[in-house]
Scaffold this motif. Structure first.
Motif, PDB file in Angstrom:
ATOM      1  N   VAL A  37      -3.313   3.621  -8.570  1.00 51.86           N
ATOM      2  CA  VAL A  37      -2.373   4.596  -8.018  1.00 51.86           C
ATOM      3  C   VAL A  37      -2.137   5.706  -9.034  1.00 51.86           C
ATOM      4  O   VAL A  37      -2.248   5.501 -10.249  1.00 51.86           O
ATOM      5  N   ASP A  38      -1.861   6.899  -8.513  1.00 51.68           N
ATOM      6  CA  ASP A  38      -1.539   8.030  -9.397  1.00 51.68           C
ATOM      7  C   ASP A  38      -0.022   8.181  -9.449  1.00 51.68           C
ATOM      8  O   ASP A  38       0.693   7.713  -8.555  1.00 51.68           O
ATOM      9  N   THR A  53       5.274   6.616  -8.690  1.00 55.50           N
ATOM     10  CA  THR A  53       3.895   6.438  -8.227  1.00 55.50           C
ATOM     11  C   THR A  53       3.791   6.884  -6.771  1.00 55.50           C
ATOM     12  O   THR A  53       4.763   6.862  -6.027  1.00 55.50           O
ATOM     13  N   GLU A  54       2.554   7.282  -6.401  1.00 53.03           N
ATOM     14  CA  GLU A  54       2.309   7.829  -5.057  1.00 53.03           C
ATOM     15  C   GLU A  54       1.909   6.732  -4.084  1.00 53.03           C
ATOM     16  O   GLU A  54       1.807   5.562  -4.458  1.00 53.03           O
ATOM     17  N   ASN A  55       1.628   7.125  -2.826  1.00 48.88           N
ATOM     18  CA  ASN A  55       1.062   6.176  -1.861  1.00 48.88           C
ATOM     19  C   ASN A  55      -0.278   5.684  -2.362  1.00 48.88           C
ATOM     20  O   ASN A  55      -0.950   6.412  -3.089  1.00 48.88           O
ATOM     21  N   PRO A  56      -0.784   4.508  -2.021  1.00 51.48           N
ATOM     22  CA  PRO A  56      -0.149   3.555  -1.117  1.00 51.48           C
ATOM     23  C   PRO A  56       0.846   2.621  -1.791  1.00 51.48           C
ATOM     24  O   PRO A  56       1.319   1.696  -1.161  1.00 51.48           O
ATOM     25  N   PHE A  57       1.177   2.885  -3.086  1.00 51.12           N
ATOM     26  CA  PHE A  57       2.158   1.978  -3.727  1.00 51.12           C
ATOM     27  C   PHE A  57       3.306   2.815  -4.268  1.00 51.12           C
ATOM     28  O   PHE A  57       3.478   2.953  -5.466  1.00 51.12           O
ATOM     29  N   PRO A  58       4.083   3.432  -3.362  1.00 52.20           N
ATOM     30  CA  PRO A  58       5.116   4.375  -3.844  1.00 52.20           C
ATOM     31  C   PRO A  58       6.279   3.632  -4.487  1.00 52.20           C
ATOM     32  O   PRO A  58       6.746   2.620  -3.969  1.00 52.20           O
ATOM     33  N   GLN A  59       6.687   4.111  -5.649  1.00 48.73           N
ATOM     34  CA  GLN A  59       7.849   3.531  -6.319  1.00 48.73           C
ATOM     35  C   GLN A  59       8.403   4.595  -7.270  1.00 48.73           C
ATOM     36  O   GLN A  59       7.640   5.388  -7.811  1.00 48.73           O
ATOM     37  N   THR A  60       9.742   4.610  -7.409  1.00 47.31           N
ATOM     38  CA  THR A  60      10.344   5.552  -8.358  1.00 47.31           C
ATOM     39  C   THR A  60      11.302   4.772  -9.247  1.00 47.31           C
ATOM     40  O   THR A  60      12.131   4.011  -8.737  1.00 47.31           O
ATOM     41  N   VAL A  61      11.120   4.916 -10.539  1.00 49.92           N
ATOM     42  CA  VAL A  61      12.012   4.247 -11.507  1.00 49.92           C
ATOM     43  C   VAL A  61      12.589   5.339 -12.397  1.00 49.92           C
ATOM     44  O   VAL A  61      11.838   6.123 -12.974  1.00 49.92           O
TER      45      VAL A  61
ATOM     46  N   ASN B 175       0.447  -2.907   3.535  1.00 52.21           N
ATOM     47  CA  ASN B 175      -0.339  -1.868   2.888  1.00 52.21           C
ATOM     48  C   ASN B 175      -1.813  -1.960   3.278  1.00 52.21           C
ATOM     49  O   ASN B 175      -2.462  -0.972   3.526  1.00 52.21           O
ATOM     50  N   GLN B 176      -2.328  -3.185   3.258  1.00 51.53           N
ATOM     51  CA  GLN B 176      -3.761  -3.348   3.555  1.00 51.53           C
ATOM     52  C   GLN B 176      -3.960  -4.482   4.549  1.00 51.53           C
ATOM     53  O   GLN B 176      -3.409  -5.544   4.373  1.00 51.53           O
ATOM     54  N   TRP B 177      -4.749  -4.205   5.584  1.00 48.93           N
ATOM     55  CA  TRP B 177      -5.114  -5.230   6.564  1.00 48.93           C
ATOM     56  C   TRP B 177      -6.598  -5.562   6.415  1.00 48.93           C
ATOM     57  O   TRP B 177      -7.406  -4.656   6.172  1.00 48.93           O
ATOM     58  N   GLN B 178      -6.937  -6.848   6.550  1.00 42.46           N
ATOM     59  CA  GLN B 178      -8.349  -7.234   6.725  1.00 42.46           C
ATOM     60  C   GLN B 178      -8.397  -8.090   7.988  1.00 42.46           C
ATOM     61  O   GLN B 178      -8.213  -9.284   7.937  1.00 42.46           O
ATOM     62  N   PRO B 179      -8.538  -7.406   9.147  1.00 37.91           N
ATOM     63  CA  PRO B 179      -8.512  -8.156  10.404  1.00 37.91           C
ATOM     64  C   PRO B 179      -9.898  -8.647  10.793  1.00 37.91           C
ATOM     65  O   PRO B 179     -10.899  -8.025  10.484  1.00 37.91           O
ATOM     66  N   GLU B 180      -9.938  -9.764  11.493  1.00 33.94           N
ATOM     67  CA  GLU B 180     -11.207 -10.221  12.101  1.00 33.94           C
ATOM     68  C   GLU B 180     -10.939 -10.438  13.576  1.00 33.94           C
ATOM     69  O   GLU B 180     -10.256 -11.381  13.961  1.00 33.94           O
ATOM     70  N   PHE B 181     -11.442  -9.480  14.375  1.00 33.01           N
ATOM     71  CA  PHE B 181     -11.270  -9.653  15.815  1.00 33.01           C
ATOM     72  C   PHE B 181     -12.367 -10.568  16.318  1.00 33.01           C
ATOM     73  O   PHE B 181     -13.531 -10.371  16.014  1.00 33.01           O
ATOM     74  N   VAL B 182     -11.957 -11.590  17.062  1.00 29.97           N
ATOM     75  CA  VAL B 182     -12.984 -12.482  17.638  1.00 29.97           C
ATOM     76  C   VAL B 182     -13.660 -11.698  18.752  1.00 29.97           C
ATOM     77  O   VAL B 182     -13.008 -11.243  19.679  1.00 29.97           O
TER      78      VAL B 182
END
Lengths: 186, 186
Positions: A37-38, A53-61, B175-182
C-alpha cells in the motif's frame, strides 16, 4: 553499542521534521507478499506524527504527542487514546520520539556503514510490538525502515520525495472526526 | 458515506434469479476486516473466511496479524481456538459466539448474507440499488445493507456490508474475494 547509539542519535536529531510519501510492503515469514500500500507520512519532534495509507488498506494514525487517533475509514471508526510513554505503537511514531527515549528502550547496532548507514534496533522490553526495527540512512537522511515482528512478518517502508525540516501545514497533527464515524475512547 | 441511493423492492423474479446465481458460489475465501459493536463494547479485527461447501474456517487476527481466534465448523460441530485457551466446542456457531464473545449473531445466516443471499427458511424483504444489485435484506429483525461491491465478479460480490439489530452493529469489509462458482449444471 555506544558509538552506534551516538551516531543514530545525531542523525535523528538532525531530523526535526519530515514529510514524505511511502510504499509499505508486508511480507510473511516465507516472503510471500501479504499487503502492499502507498501512503503519506509526516513527523515533527517531539511526538507529533501523521500516517495515512491509501486503498485497499486505508488507515489514518495521527498524534499531537498527547492524543493518538486511529481512524479506519472502512469500518467508519476512530479510536482515541491518550499517549503514555510506553506505547511507541508504530515504528514511524517512534522516530518522532526524543532520542534519549529511543536509545533507552532499544539496543542499537550499526550493521552497515557504506553509502547506506543501517541501524538495527531491538527492544529491551519483552512484549514489544516488534522484534527488530531497521533504519536506513543515505547521506545522513532517513530513506527506509524495516520492521520484523514476532511472527517473522516483515514490514518494509520505503520513503519517497522526502522533505526534511520544512514548513508544515497547521493542524497536520490533529484529527477532525468526519461525521458518521463512531468514536471509541480508550 | 456514499450518497443515499434510490432503492427498489426486489420482486420474486429478481430474487429467484439472484439466488440461483449465488447458490453456485459454494467455495470461497475472502479477507478483510470486521467490527462488532454492542451497547458497551466495540471490537474490530482482521478477518479471513474460508468456506468449502458446508465446512468453514474463520480466522480473526489483530493489527500486526497476530491470530486472535480461529473458528472451524461444519453443520454438526463448531470449535473455537484462541491462543492460551483450551479448545471450545459447541453444537452451533450461534451458541459458540454467544458463550465466548457475548454476541448473539446468526452466523448460520451470515453464510448466506455474505453472498447477498437471504437465509433460507424465513421470509425476508429485499431491495435493489440503481445498479440492480441486491443492496438491502431485512430478515428476522436484522437489517443488512451492502454499500460496496466487487464488480469484477459476475454476479458482483459485496465489498462492505453493515448488519444491525437492536444495539448490535456489525460492519464487515471484504477487501479480497477468491470465489469458486460451481459451474456444473444440476
Amino acid at each position: 553499542d555506544q558509538a552506534a547509539v551516538n551516531r543514530l542519535g545525531s542523525l535523528l536529531d538532525k531530523m526535526d521534521s519530515l514529510d514524505a510519501g511511502f510504499q509499505q510492503r508486508i511480507l510473511d515469514a516465507r516472503g510471500a507478499r501479504l499487503q502492499e500500500v502507498d501512503g503519506k507520512l509526516s513527523l515533527k519532534r517531539p511526538g507529533k506524527f501523521y500516517w495515512q495509507t491509501e486503498n485497499p488498506f486505508p488507515q489514518t494514525v495521527v498524534s499531537d504527542g498527547s492524543t493518538l487517533w486511529l481512524f479506519d475509514p472502512d469500518l467508519e471508526q476512530v479510536t482515541i487514546q491518550q499517549i503514555d510513554e510506553s506505547i511507541s505503537r508504530t515504528p514511524a511514531m517512534l522516530l518522532s520520539g526524543d532520542v534519549a527515549s529511543i536509545t533507552e528502550k532499544f539496543e542499537v547496532l550499526k550493521v552497515r556503514d557504506s553509502d547506506i548507514e543501517e541501524f538495527v534496533l531491538r527492544p529491551k522490553e519483552e512484549e514489544s510490538l516488534f522484534e527488530e526495527l531497521r533504519l536506513n540512512f543515505a547521506d545522513q537522511w532517513l530513506v527506509s525502515l524495516l520492521l520484523v515482528d514476532s511472527l517473522g512478518q516483515r514490514t518494509a517502508i520505503e520513503l519517497r520525495d522526502v522533505r526534511f525540516n520544512q514548513e508544515q501545514k497547521a493542524g497536520r497533527y490533529t484529527f477532525n472526526v468526519p461525521d458518521g464515524v463512531d468514536v471509541i475512547q480508550q | 458515506c456514499s450518497a443515499p441511493q434510490k432503492l427498489e423492492q426486489a420482486d420474486q423474479h429478481y430474487t429467484d434469479g439472484h439466488t440461483r446465481a449465488l447458490m453456485k458460489l459454494t467455495h470461497w475465501q475472502f479477507s478483510g476486516k470486521i467490527r462488532v459493536k454492542t451497547e458497551d463494547s466495540a471490537n474490530s479485527a482482521n478477518i479471513q473466511w474460508l468456506q468449502e461447501g458446508e465446512n468453514y474456517r474463520i480466522v480473526l487476527s489483530g493489527p500486526l496479524g497476530k491470530v486472535g481466534a480461529v473458528i472451524d465448523g461444519n453443520p454438526y460441530r463448531v470449535t473455537l481456538e484462541m491462543p492460551d485457551h483450551p479448545l471450545y466446542q459447541a453444537q452451533t456457531p450461534e451458541a459458540l459466539l454467544y458463550e465466548h464473545f457475548g454476541w448473539n449473531l446468526p452466523l448460520s445466516h451470515l453464510f448466506y448474507w455474505v453472498r447477498t443471499l437471504p437465509a433460507p427458511g424465513s421470509n425476508f424483504d429485499a431491495k435493489t440499488n440503481e445498479e440492480q444489485q441486491l443492496a438491502v435484506i431485512q430478515q428476522d429483525g436484522w437489517d443488512i445493507r451492502y454499500d460496496r461491491f466487487h464488480n469484477q465478479f459476475t454476479p458482483a460480490l459485496p465489498g462492505r456490508m453493515k448488519i444491525n439489530k437492536g444495539d448490535l452493529q456489525l460492519t464487515l469489509v471484504m477487501n479480497q474475494w477468491q470465489p469458486e462458482f460451481v459451474t456444473a449444471q444440476h
